[in-house]
Design an enzyme around this catalytic site. Sequence first.
Site, short mmCIF file in Angstrom:
data_model
loop_
_atom_site.label_atom_id
_atom_site.label_comp_id
_atom_site.label_asym_id
_atom_site.label_seq_id
_atom_site.Cartn_x
_atom_site.Cartn_y
_atom_site.Cartn_z
N MET A 1 39.75 -8.90 4.42
CA MET A 1 40.14 -8.10 5.65
C MET A 1 41.70 -8.33 5.44
O MET A 1 42.38 -7.34 5.36
CB MET A 1 39.77 -8.62 7.15
CG MET A 1 40.26 -7.75 8.12
SD MET A 1 39.26 -8.05 9.55
CE MET A 1 40.48 -7.17 10.78
N HIS B 1 35.07 -6.61 23.70
CA HIS B 1 34.51 -5.84 22.54
C HIS B 1 33.62 -6.27 21.74
O HIS B 1 32.23 -5.88 21.51
CB HIS B 1 35.78 -5.51 21.64
CG HIS B 1 35.54 -4.68 20.47
ND1 HIS B 1 35.09 -5.42 19.34
CD2 HIS B 1 35.48 -3.42 20.02
CE1 HIS B 1 34.60 -4.75 18.23
NE2 HIS B 1 35.31 -3.61 18.88
N ASN B 2 33.77 -7.68 21.36
CA ASN B 2 32.56 -8.39 20.77
C ASN B 2 31.46 -9.04 21.10
O ASN B 2 30.31 -8.82 20.68
CB ASN B 2 33.32 -9.52 19.80
CG ASN B 2 34.46 -9.32 18.74
OD1 ASN B 2 34.91 -8.22 18.58
ND2 ASN B 2 34.56 -10.14 17.80
N GLU C 1 29.72 -5.80 21.10
CA GLU C 1 28.95 -5.61 20.07
C GLU C 1 27.66 -6.47 19.97
O GLU C 1 26.78 -6.01 19.35
CB GLU C 1 29.99 -5.92 18.91
CG GLU C 1 29.56 -5.96 17.62
CD GLU C 1 30.67 -6.33 16.62
OE1 GLU C 1 30.35 -7.46 15.75
OE2 GLU C 1 31.78 -5.89 16.63
N GLY D 1 47.31 -15.22 4.79
CA GLY D 1 45.57 -14.98 5.04
C GLY D 1 45.52 -13.61 3.98
O GLY D 1 45.57 -12.59 4.82
N ASP E 1 48.76 -16.77 0.53
CA ASP E 1 47.45 -17.31 0.83
C ASP E 1 47.67 -18.55 -0.02
O ASP E 1 47.96 -18.62 -1.02
CB ASP E 1 46.46 -16.43 0.58
CG ASP E 1 44.96 -16.71 0.90
OD1 ASP E 1 44.76 -16.32 1.97
OD2 ASP E 1 44.43 -17.95 0.38
N SER F 1 39.77 -4.93 14.93
CA SER F 1 38.29 -4.62 14.51
C SER F 1 38.28 -3.55 13.40
O SER F 1 39.33 -2.83 13.41
CB SER F 1 37.73 -4.01 16.08
OG SER F 1 36.38 -3.78 15.48
#
Length: 301
Positions: free
Chosen positions: A11, A176-177, A180, A7, A30, A121
């Site tokens: 990111m 965590h998200n 957020e 991938g 990828d 993150s």
Amino acid sequence: MQLGLIGLGKMGGFMAERIRLGGHQVVGFDFNAEAVSKLAASGNVGASSLEDMVSKLQAPRAVWMMVPSGNPVDETIAKLEKLLSPGDIIIDGGNSNYKDTQRRHKEVSAKGFAYVDCGTSGGVWGLKEGYSMMIGGDKEPVEHLRPIWEALAPAPDKGWGHVGPSGAGHFVKMVHNGIEYGMMQAYAEGFSIFQAKEELNLNLPQISRIWQYGSVVRSWLLDLTADALEKNPTLEGLEAYVVDSGEGRWTVFEAIDLNVSAPVITESLIRRIRSREQNNFTDRMLAIQRNAFGGHAVKKD
């Protein structure tokens, strides 16, 4: 140290570059051939297939998956199991549901492979700032991968940690998200109040810049908000449509299962869902009810 990376989106590509800058080598694959070529041009090693990637890795191998959560993860694992050897490590660096991670750990471990989950993150800023990594899994493979964690983190001893057994990394990233979501909603509501107070003619970019220094509400999220407002202070050309990738929902479900009150995170999720509703039926129902019991005026198309 070598690392296989599946991938190479934005990111994944930035992660590969940070690992290279840390003195390690990425062998990346990828389905986008252009992304593979870009990886090779940067000094890492490109692979034409999963088979090619695994063949270029030294044993014991470590393969990091940056693929969408759900079936793509299971499908990738099934392919890797046919190519890897017992003792090799599979890392899920995406936003998988922690319950899926626990299942996969059990299944993969029974076949002799190690399985590590890493809630990651940092997004597109990770190359410059470093990544925050919440890691779950067995101690031995996590420790074996220490050079990779240290290369990706903001500093070797900051921004990453082994938070618990299998699933713990993804569980911590999930919450965590969720947090957020709540922070983003609070900033959005505050600046909406400023925007509505037309008589004061408030400068939103200026306010966000003031808050960046000394204020208790300063944060990296505020920094990004300030940059965005500087470029487009009236949000011209943007549609009020906010997506969610799942972690906020999972956080809310978990809070309910644990009997924990989480109204801010829950409401921020509901607001995102509501932003996608065309000609909101709920609000139209409220309007017609007020008209029915009190004769209050309603607006019609």
